[in-house]
Design an enzyme around this catalytic site. Structure first.
Site, PDB file in Angstrom:
ATOM      1  N   HIS A  37       0.800  -1.229   0.000  1.00 23.15           N
ATOM      2  CA  HIS A  37       0.000   0.000   0.000  1.00 23.15           C
ATOM      3  C   HIS A  37       0.837   1.286   0.000  1.00 23.15           C
ATOM      4  CE1 HIS A  37      -3.622   2.081  -0.160  1.00 23.15           C
ATOM      5  NE2 HIS A  37      -4.287   1.547   0.846  1.00 23.15           N
ATOM      6  N   ASP A 280     -11.846  -8.116 -17.109  1.00 25.63           N
ATOM      7  CA  ASP A 280     -12.273  -9.266 -17.916  1.00 25.63           C
ATOM      8  C   ASP A 280     -11.035  -9.927 -18.514  1.00 25.63           C
ATOM      9  OD1 ASP A 280     -13.313 -11.101 -19.653  1.00 25.63           O
ATOM     10  OD2 ASP A 280     -14.650  -9.692 -20.675  1.00 25.63           O
TER      11      ASP A 280
END
Length: 333
Positions: A37, A280
Site C-alpha cells: 500500500h 475481464d
C-alpha cells in the site's frame, strides 16, 4: 468459452503477491492479488489489474494505458516541514491485550440497492441547504449512515456511550487536486488521509443524517494544497520510512493506525468510482470484487455492486455489536 463464475480479491500488505484458486468442477475461479500500500493505492491497483486483463485477452495497450511510474511528480520544488496540523497522524497507543480481546472484530457484507441509496441521499438532504451549496452526495450520505448505525449500536449496547468521542478517517485521492494534475495512468499511492472534526456519539445520534454528512464533507474540504504538501512531507519523513522498513523486514506492524484504538471510530474506504468490474480476463467480468482480509479495527469499504444496482458495504465491526449494527443499517432507511 462459457463464462466462468469469477471472483476477484485484493489484499494489501501480503507476503504472497498473487494466487489463483479454481473451484471444484471447474465452474469458476478466484484471483487474488496483493499490493504494497505505501507504493500503490486502490486506483492504481485497479488500473493495473484492468490493463493486465486486457493484455491477457490479446489486446494491445494504448500509450496512455501503460502505467506511469515517475514518482518525482509528487516531489515539491522545495522540501518543507509540515505547516498544516495533521491530526490523523498524531500517535495513539495500541489497545491493551485484554481490551483487544473484548473488542473482537467480525466482517459482514451488506448491500444497499440503488433505491435505498437514493432514500439515504434524500434523507441527508431533508434539511434546507444554503443557496449555492450542492446537495450531499451518495458518498457523504452512505458514510454518515454507516457512522450513525455504528453509534446507535454502541448506544443500544451501553447507554452511557453517548459521551464517547468518535471520528471517521478516510483517504482522499489527490490526483486531480495537484497543479498540474497527475496523469490518469499514474501508478503509485496518491492519497492523503483526512479525518472528520471531532464530535461525540451523542452528537451523531441527536442530530439528523446531514450532521454526519457535513462532517464528512468538512474532512474532504480540509485537503487543500498546503495540506497535501504537509501530508507528503510527513509521509516521506524518516519515522514513516522506518515503520515501512520494519514491517517488510518482519520486525513489527507497519504503523499504528491513528484512531484505530477507539472502537467508536471508523476507518472508511470508498471504491465506488473505481471500475473494479472491468477486469475481464476473457472469461467475462467478475461476479464479485472484494478485500480478502478481516481487519482488526472498525472499518468499512464501499464498493459498487456487481449487478449495477447500488453498492456493497464490507463492514468490519465489533462481533458483540454486529447484529445491532445490521438491524439499524436497514431499519433506518
Amino acid at each position: 468459452m462459457n463464462p466462468l463464475s469469477f471472483l476477484f480479491f485484493i489484499l494489501f500488505y501480503a507476503s504472497n503477491p498473487s494466487y489463483i484458486s479454481r473451484f471444484c468442477g471447474g465452474e469458476g475461479l478466484a484471483i487474488g492479488v496483493a499490493f504494497s500500500h505505501p507504493l500503490v493505492d486502490g486506483a492504481a491497483a485497479t488500473f493495473f489489474i484492468n490493463r493486465w486483463a486486457k493484455l491477457v485477452r490479446g489486446e494491445e495497450l494504448k500509450p496512455d494505458e501503460v502505467p506511469f511510474l515517475d514518482r518525482t511528480l509528487l516531489k515539491f520544488p522545495e522540501p518543507s516541514e509540515p505547516c498544516v496540523d495533521l491530526p490523523e497522524w498524531k500517535p495513539v497507543r495500541f489497545m491493551p491485550d485484554n481490551i483487544a480481546e473484548q473488542n473482537k472484530i467480525s466482517a459482514i457484507l451488506l448491500k444497499l440497492s440503488s433505491s435505498q441509496v437514493e432514500k439515504l441521499k434524500k434523507k441527508a438532504n431533508e434539511q434546507p441547504s444554503k443557496e449555492g451549496v450542492r446537495p450531499y452526495s451518495r458518498f457523504e450520505a452512505i458514510s454518515s449512515h454507516i457512522w450513525r448505525c455504528a453509534s446507535k449500536a454502541h448506544h443500544a449496547h451501553a447507554s452511557d456511550e453517548n459521551h464517547q468521542p468518535t471520528v471517521v478517517m478516510f483517504s482522499v485521492d489527490i490526483r486531480s487536486r495537484l497543479n498540474p494534475p497527475l496523469p490518469h495512468n499514474y501508478f503509485g499511492n496518491a492519497l492523503a488521509k483526512t479525518v472528520t472534526p471531532k464530535c461525540s456519539v451523542g452528537d451523531i445520534l441527536s442530530n439528523p443524517l446531514s450532521y454526519g454528512a457535513q462532517k464528512i464533507r468538512d474532512a474532504v474540504y480540509a485537503v487543500t494544497y498546503e495540506y497535501i504538501r504537509s501530508h507528503i512531507s510527513y509521509v516521506l519523513g524518516q519515522e514513516q520510512l522506518d515503520n515501512i522498513r520494519a514491517f517488510f523486514s518482519g520486525q513489527g506492524d507497519l504503523i499504528n493506525e491513528p484512531y484505530s484504538g477507539n472502537p467508536h471510530n471508523i476507518l472508511l474506504t470508498s471504491w465506488m468510482s473505481l471500475p473494479v468490474y472491468d477486469a475481464d480476463f476473457g472469461w467475462g467480468k467478475p461476479v464479485h470484487f472484494g478485500l480478502a482480509k478481516v481487519f482488526r479495527e472498525v472499518r468499512a469499504h464501499i464498493i459498487i455492486s456487481p449487478d449495477g444496482d447500488g453498492v456493497l458495504i464490507s463492514m468490519n465491526f465489533l462481533t458483540a455489536l454486529m447484529d445491532l449494527f445490521k438491524k439499524f443499517f436497514y431499519e433506518d432507511i
